[in-house]
Write a protein that holds these residues in place. Structure first.
Motif, PDB file in Angstrom:
ATOM      1  N   GLY A 227     -15.343  68.247   9.653  1.00 29.87           N
ATOM      2  CA  GLY A 227     -14.901  67.234  10.714  1.00 29.87           C
ATOM      3  C   GLY A 227     -13.678  67.461  10.887  1.00 29.87           C
ATOM      4  N   TRP A 228     -13.263  67.424  12.306  1.00 32.25           N
ATOM      5  CA  TRP A 228     -11.916  67.423  12.853  1.00 32.25           C
ATOM      6  C   TRP A 228     -11.157  66.315  12.183  1.00 32.25           C
ATOM      7  CZ3 TRP A 228     -10.603  71.808  13.891  1.00 32.25           C
ATOM      8  CH2 TRP A 228     -11.400  72.848  14.762  1.00 32.25           C
ATOM      9  N   ALA A 229     -11.654  65.346  11.876  1.00 39.11           N
ATOM     10  CA  ALA A 229     -10.756  63.867  11.416  1.00 39.11           C
ATOM     11  C   ALA A 229     -10.643  63.806  10.078  1.00 39.11           C
ATOM     12  CB  ALA A 229     -10.965  62.744  12.061  1.00 39.11           C
ATOM     13  N   SER A 230     -11.382  65.030   9.447  1.00 40.08           N
ATOM     14  CA  SER A 230     -11.324  64.604   7.685  1.00 40.08           C
ATOM     15  C   SER A 230     -10.068  65.057   7.141  1.00 40.08           C
ATOM     16  CB  SER A 230     -12.505  65.933   7.278  1.00 40.08           C
ATOM     17  OG  SER A 230     -11.729  67.280   7.420  1.00 40.08           O
ATOM     18  N   ALA A 231      -9.844  64.610   6.058  1.00 41.92           N
ATOM     19  CA  ALA A 231      -8.445  64.439   5.457  1.00 41.92           C
ATOM     20  C   ALA A 231      -8.023  66.110   5.246  1.00 41.92           C
ATOM     21  CB  ALA A 231      -8.340  63.775   4.132  1.00 41.92           C
ATOM     22  N   ARG A 232      -9.189  66.868   4.708  1.00 41.16           N
ATOM     23  CA  ARG A 232      -8.938  68.188   4.607  1.00 41.16           C
ATOM     24  C   ARG A 232      -8.365  68.904   5.694  1.00 41.16           C
ATOM     25  NH1 ARG A 232     -14.066  70.467   1.358  1.00 41.16           N
ATOM     26  NH2 ARG A 232     -15.170  68.991   2.962  1.00 41.16           N
ATOM     27  N   VAL A 233      -8.986  68.730   6.833  1.00 44.35           N
ATOM     28  CA  VAL A 233      -8.555  69.491   8.090  1.00 44.35           C
ATOM     29  C   VAL A 233      -7.098  68.903   8.542  1.00 44.35           C
ATOM     30  CG1 VAL A 233      -9.226  69.721  10.466  1.00 44.35           C
ATOM     31  CG2 VAL A 233     -10.965  70.034   8.848  1.00 44.35           C
ATOM     32  N   LEU A 234      -7.177  67.566   8.576  1.00 46.69           N
ATOM     33  CA  LEU A 234      -5.787  67.073   8.744  1.00 46.69           C
ATOM     34  C   LEU A 234      -4.417  67.500   7.945  1.00 46.69           C
ATOM     35  CD1 LEU A 234      -6.958  63.522  10.077  1.00 46.69           C
ATOM     36  CD2 LEU A 234      -6.291  65.463  11.529  1.00 46.69           C
ATOM     37  N   GLY A 235      -4.856  67.439   6.621  1.00 44.90           N
ATOM     38  CA  GLY A 235      -3.965  67.900   5.624  1.00 44.90           C
ATOM     39  C   GLY A 235      -3.672  69.481   5.909  1.00 44.90           C
ATOM     40  N   LEU A 236      -4.599  70.109   6.366  1.00 46.13           N
ATOM     41  CA  LEU A 236      -4.232  71.545   6.427  1.00 46.13           C
ATOM     42  C   LEU A 236      -3.321  72.053   7.571  1.00 46.13           C
ATOM     43  CD1 LEU A 236      -7.778  73.310   5.462  1.00 46.13           C
ATOM     44  CD2 LEU A 236      -5.515  73.692   4.262  1.00 46.13           C
ATOM     45  N   LEU A 237      -3.690  71.178   8.744  1.00 44.31           N
ATOM     46  CA  LEU A 237      -2.810  71.225  10.109  1.00 44.31           C
ATOM     47  C   LEU A 237      -1.757  70.742   9.841  1.00 44.31           C
ATOM     48  CD1 LEU A 237      -5.579  70.051  12.639  1.00 44.31           C
ATOM     49  CD2 LEU A 237      -4.662  72.391  12.265  1.00 44.31           C
ATOM     50  N   VAL A 238      -1.164  69.712   9.200  1.00 51.15           N
ATOM     51  CA  VAL A 238       0.114  69.206   9.134  1.00 51.15           C
ATOM     52  C   VAL A 238       0.719  70.216   8.031  1.00 51.15           C
ATOM     53  CG1 VAL A 238       1.710  67.513   7.992  1.00 51.15           C
ATOM     54  CG2 VAL A 238      -0.413  66.676   9.084  1.00 51.15           C
ATOM     55  N   ALA A 239       0.116  70.638   6.962  1.00 51.16           N
ATOM     56  CA  ALA A 239       0.743  71.814   6.163  1.00 51.16           C
ATOM     57  C   ALA A 239       1.132  73.169   6.863  1.00 51.16           C
ATOM     58  CB  ALA A 239      -0.184  72.151   4.991  1.00 51.16           C
ATOM     59  N   ALA A 240       0.170  73.250   7.783  1.00 55.94           N
ATOM     60  CA  ALA A 240       0.830  74.637   8.914  1.00 55.94           C
ATOM     61  C   ALA A 240       1.810  74.367   9.518  1.00 55.94           C
ATOM     62  CB  ALA A 240      -0.520  74.986   9.685  1.00 55.94           C
ATOM     63  N   VAL A 241       2.027  73.209   9.937  1.00 57.04           N
ATOM     64  CA  VAL A 241       3.179  72.976  10.912  1.00 57.04           C
ATOM     65  C   VAL A 241       4.447  72.938   9.971  1.00 57.04           C
ATOM     66  CG1 VAL A 241       4.383  71.307  12.370  1.00 57.04           C
ATOM     67  CG2 VAL A 241       2.019  71.687  12.453  1.00 57.04           C
ATOM     68  N   VAL A 242       4.160  72.424   8.926  1.00 61.20           N
ATOM     69  CA  VAL A 242       5.682  72.323   8.015  1.00 61.20           C
ATOM     70  C   VAL A 242       5.790  73.485   7.491  1.00 61.20           C
ATOM     71  CG1 VAL A 242       6.281  71.327   5.723  1.00 61.20           C
ATOM     72  CG2 VAL A 242       5.020  69.922   7.192  1.00 61.20           C
ATOM     73  N   LEU A 243       4.953  74.455   7.009  1.00 60.86           N
ATOM     74  CA  LEU A 243       5.126  75.768   6.516  1.00 60.86           C
ATOM     75  C   LEU A 243       5.689  76.711   7.741  1.00 60.86           C
ATOM     76  CD1 LEU A 243       2.083  75.986   4.212  1.00 60.86           C
ATOM     77  CD2 LEU A 243       4.437  76.091   3.492  1.00 60.86           C
ATOM     78  N   ALA A 244       5.181  76.575   8.996  1.00 58.29           N
ATOM     79  CA  ALA A 244       5.577  77.245  10.109  1.00 58.29           C
ATOM     80  C   ALA A 244       7.001  77.298  10.357  1.00 58.29           C
ATOM     81  CB  ALA A 244       4.577  77.111  11.216  1.00 58.29           C
ATOM     82  N   ALA A 245       7.418  75.886  10.371  1.00 55.63           N
ATOM     83  CA  ALA A 245       8.979  75.419  10.424  1.00 55.63           C
ATOM     84  C   ALA A 245       9.674  76.028   9.185  1.00 55.63           C
ATOM     85  CB  ALA A 245       8.945  73.867  10.500  1.00 55.63           C
ATOM     86  N   GLY A 246       9.408  76.134   8.120  1.00 56.86           N
ATOM     87  CA  GLY A 246      10.007  76.610   6.975  1.00 56.86           C
ATOM     88  C   GLY A 246      10.140  77.983   7.164  1.00 56.86           C
ATOM     89  N   TRP A 247       8.973  78.759   7.673  1.00 60.73           N
ATOM     90  CA  TRP A 247       8.937  80.353   7.967  1.00 60.73           C
ATOM     91  C   TRP A 247      10.095  80.583   9.175  1.00 60.73           C
ATOM     92  CZ3 TRP A 247       6.971  82.571  12.874  1.00 60.73           C
ATOM     93  CH2 TRP A 247       6.912  83.904  12.831  1.00 60.73           C
ATOM     94  N   VAL A 248      10.057  79.898  10.114  1.00 64.09           N
ATOM     95  CA  VAL A 248      11.230  80.151  11.176  1.00 64.09           C
ATOM     96  C   VAL A 248      12.586  80.000  10.695  1.00 64.09           C
ATOM     97  CG1 VAL A 248      12.041  79.302  13.296  1.00 64.09           C
ATOM     98  CG2 VAL A 248       9.646  79.283  13.015  1.00 64.09           C
ATOM     99  N   ALA A 249      12.869  79.151  10.015  1.00 63.99           N
ATOM    100  CA  ALA A 249      14.204  78.818   9.223  1.00 63.99           C
ATOM    101  C   ALA A 249      14.305  80.029   8.366  1.00 63.99           C
ATOM    102  CB  ALA A 249      14.226  77.438   8.464  1.00 63.99           C
ATOM    103  N   ALA A 250      13.702  80.350   7.591  1.00 62.23           N
ATOM    104  CA  ALA A 250      13.630  81.709   6.501  1.00 62.23           C
ATOM    105  C   ALA A 250      14.039  82.741   7.522  1.00 62.23           C
ATOM    106  CB  ALA A 250      12.473  81.832   5.728  1.00 62.23           C
ATOM    107  N   GLU A 251      12.986  83.102   8.276  1.00 64.18           N
ATOM    108  CA  GLU A 251      13.410  84.239   9.195  1.00 64.18           C
ATOM    109  C   GLU A 251      14.797  84.243   9.840  1.00 64.18           C
ATOM    110  OE1 GLU A 251      11.700  86.633   8.922  1.00 64.18           O
ATOM    111  OE2 GLU A 251       9.684  86.503  10.114  1.00 64.18           O
ATOM    112  N   GLN A 252      15.110  83.219  10.105  1.00 67.02           N
ATOM    113  CA  GLN A 252      16.530  82.838  11.070  1.00 67.02           C
ATOM    114  C   GLN A 252      17.625  83.470  10.007  1.00 67.02           C
ATOM    115  OE1 GLN A 252      16.469  79.300  12.927  1.00 67.02           O
ATOM    116  NE2 GLN A 252      15.691  80.245  14.995  1.00 67.02           N
ATOM    117  N   ARG A 253      17.288  83.062   8.506  1.00 69.56           N
ATOM    118  CA  ARG A 253      18.458  83.260   7.608  1.00 69.56           C
ATOM    119  C   ARG A 253      18.237  84.592   7.030  1.00 69.56           C
ATOM    120  NH1 ARG A 253      16.899  77.843   6.032  1.00 69.56           N
ATOM    121  NH2 ARG A 253      15.844  78.871   4.403  1.00 69.56           N
ATOM    122  N   SER A 254      17.314  85.288   7.139  1.00 62.14           N
ATOM    123  CA  SER A 254      17.068  86.471   6.680  1.00 62.14           C
ATOM    124  C   SER A 254      18.147  87.777   6.998  1.00 62.14           C
ATOM    125  CB  SER A 254      15.415  87.002   6.408  1.00 62.14           C
ATOM    126  OG  SER A 254      15.255  88.017   5.947  1.00 62.14           O
ATOM    127  N   ALA A 255      18.493  88.625   6.100  1.00 60.12           N
ATOM    128  CA  ALA A 255      19.229  89.707   6.654  1.00 60.12           C
ATOM    129  C   ALA A 255      18.406  90.682   7.124  1.00 60.12           C
ATOM    130  CB  ALA A 255      20.175  90.173   5.402  1.00 60.12           C
TER     131      ALA A 255
END
Length: 490
Positions: A227-255
């Motif tokens: 179900g697209w409105a289920s807590a599991r799906v919404l939680g995964l989508l939010v986690a994907a956004v947060v983790l993607a933002a963290g990934w971008v920040a980590a890539e920009q700081r990486s040597a």
């Protein structure tokens, strides 16, 4: 900074190298789709349920999405031929485990191991650019790119006869034989990479990339079931956004960033990746749902009651026309430019989706649709790969082409999820999807094709006359010199 290895006598010519690369790409492409038409058979033989057996596909998709860019980056650093051999060994090990599996959990684990084989694509493209004469690069890349989809189509065609004559275990034994031969040939024939980018692989960006891709693709794959409105799906989508933002920040700081984000922002790269996303939407959704449409009993008022083998044969024109176009892609790109070829391919691909939506009452109509779709996707696939190879310095070919293939896979997840939601929104009294569900679903894929053609208009023109380390755009001079975003080595 990238380094070039001293020149040395080649162990083989580029034609033999191409044959090895083609075999490796074909084996991976077959494993992508061979199991798709026979999931019901696997479910019965392993005494499991539909939700669990779906993970035989989902696990492979997730694993390939994670490992494709990582393997491409490692290949750029340690040598593409070394990583190609390691990737083929992993693909073979996963195939052996899958062939021997008698429990669905073991089969799912085997598919995760097979997903490492996604690295075959960026490594093959990188080896082509390193080893082939400049005038041969576009054609070779085009054929290899076409093979990825041709193999997918052939997998669906061959699955039925293989299972009917033998059993589903042979869906893994046969590709295993190809993989073993390709691995032996790689060791014996593929020369060492002349261009490498030394440096360690940053662990944090790799972990964050894996995490947000898992969250995103898991949500997209399971959305229709949970179900697209289920807590599991919404939680995964939010986690994907947060983790993607963290990934971008980590890539920009990486040597030593895993993926050069400045490279990904280049006009030729991000526009081509956008087209790849939208093309992936149509391709994977068609692989998944056209056989289901064909196998629907005629009593439902539509469909043809086709067997697995018969529904696969209707997809055969796709593979034939796509391979033929792949063979001609080098000349087309050289004559008209990669942008024009991508635009032509995405425009042509709209027509068969409209045919599938509104003219699907006879088998010949669907055969015509799949043949035309093979032409459209064949043009788009080959030219997109050529654009990526031309747009970046040779030491970044692996990771750039790996991300392009990865984005296409993500598009496939989106397409399959959207198509599933539309098709299953209403059901007949027998519990089957209605004809209107398929009509609107294929019409939505036509819309994705229109969007892909519009995105292709945004691709800048890139000269196809040479394949050297000199970038075609001024901003690539910074990338080639190593002054990328997040580079702290100075």
């Amino acid at each position: 900074m990238p380094t070039s290895l001293p020149s040395r006598a080649r162990r083989t010519g580029h034609r033999a190298t191409f044959a090895v690369l083609a075999a490796a790409v074909a084996a991976f492409a077959l494993l992508q789709s061979l199991v798709t038409p026979v999931l019901a058979t696997i479910q019965h033989d392993l005494d499991t349920d539909q939700a669990t057996v779906t993970w035989v596909l989902t696990a492979y998709l997730l694993s390939a999405s994670i490992f494709t860019p990582i393997v491409g980056r490692i290949g750029d650093a340690v040598g593409k031929e070394r990583m190609l051999l390691a990737t083929l060994v992993a693909l073979g090990a996963g195939s052996l485990l899958a062939a021997l599996a008698t429990d669905v959990r073991v089969l799912i684990l085997a598919r995760v191991v097979q997903g490492i084989g996604g690295g075959v694509l960026p490594l093959a493209f990188g080896i082509v650019r390193d080893e082939f004469p400049r005038e041969k690069v576009a054609g070779a890349v085009g054929v290899l790119a076409a093979l990825t989809a041709v193999g997918g189509g052939l997998g669906i065609v061959l699955a039925g006869p293989i299972v009917d004559a033998l059993d589903y275990h042979w869906l893994f034994w046969i590709p295993l034989a190809i993989v073993v031969l390709a691995a032996i040939a790689t060791y014996a024939l593929v020369p060492p990479s002349p261009v490498r980018t030394p440096g360690r692989i940053s662990v944090l960006p790799a972990a964050l990339l894996s995490a947000w891709l898992v969250c995103l693709l898991l949500a997209l794959s399971e959305g229709p079931a949970w179900g697209w409105a289920s807590a599991r799906v919404l939680g995964l989508l939010v986690a994907a956004v947060v983790l993607a933002a963290g990934w971008v920040a980590a890539e920009q700081r990486s040597a030593a960033p895993l993926i050069d984000l400045q490279m990904m922002r280049l006009p030729a790269v991000w526009t081509t990746n956008l087209v790849a996303l939208l093309v992936g939407v149509g391709m994977y959704a068609t692989f998944g749902f056209l056989p289901q449409f064909l196998q629907t009993p005629e009593e439902a008022g539509y469909g043809f009651g086709s067997s697995v083998t018969e529904s696969g044969l209707i997809l055969l024109p796709w593979s034939a026309t796509m391979f033929a176009v792949g063979l001609a892609s080098g000349r087309l790109v050289a004559g008209y430019g990669a942008k024009a070829v991508v635009l032509a391919g995405t425009t042509v691909a709209v027509v068969p989706f409209l045919l599938m939506a509104f003219a699907h009452g006879a088998v010949w109509q669907l055969c015509l649709a799949t043949a035309v779709l093979g032409v459209g996707f064949g043009l788009a696939f080959s030219a997109m790969s050529s654009l990526i190879v031309d747009a970046v310095p040779s030491e970044q070919t692996g990771v750039a082409s790996g991300m392009n293939a990865n984005i296409r896979t993500i598009g496939g997840s989106i397409g399959a999820a959207v198509m599933s939601s539309i098709v299953t929104a209403n059901a007949t009294p027998e519990g089957l999807p209605t004809e209107a569900g398929y009509t609107w679903g294929f019409a939505a894929l036509a819309g994705a094709g229109v969007a892909a053609a519009l995105a292709a208009l945004l691709i800048p023109r890139v000269r196809q006359t040479a394949h050297s380390d000199e970038p075609e755009h001024p901003e690539l001079a910074l990338v080639a010199a190593g002054t990328v975003v997040g580079d702290k080595s100075e």
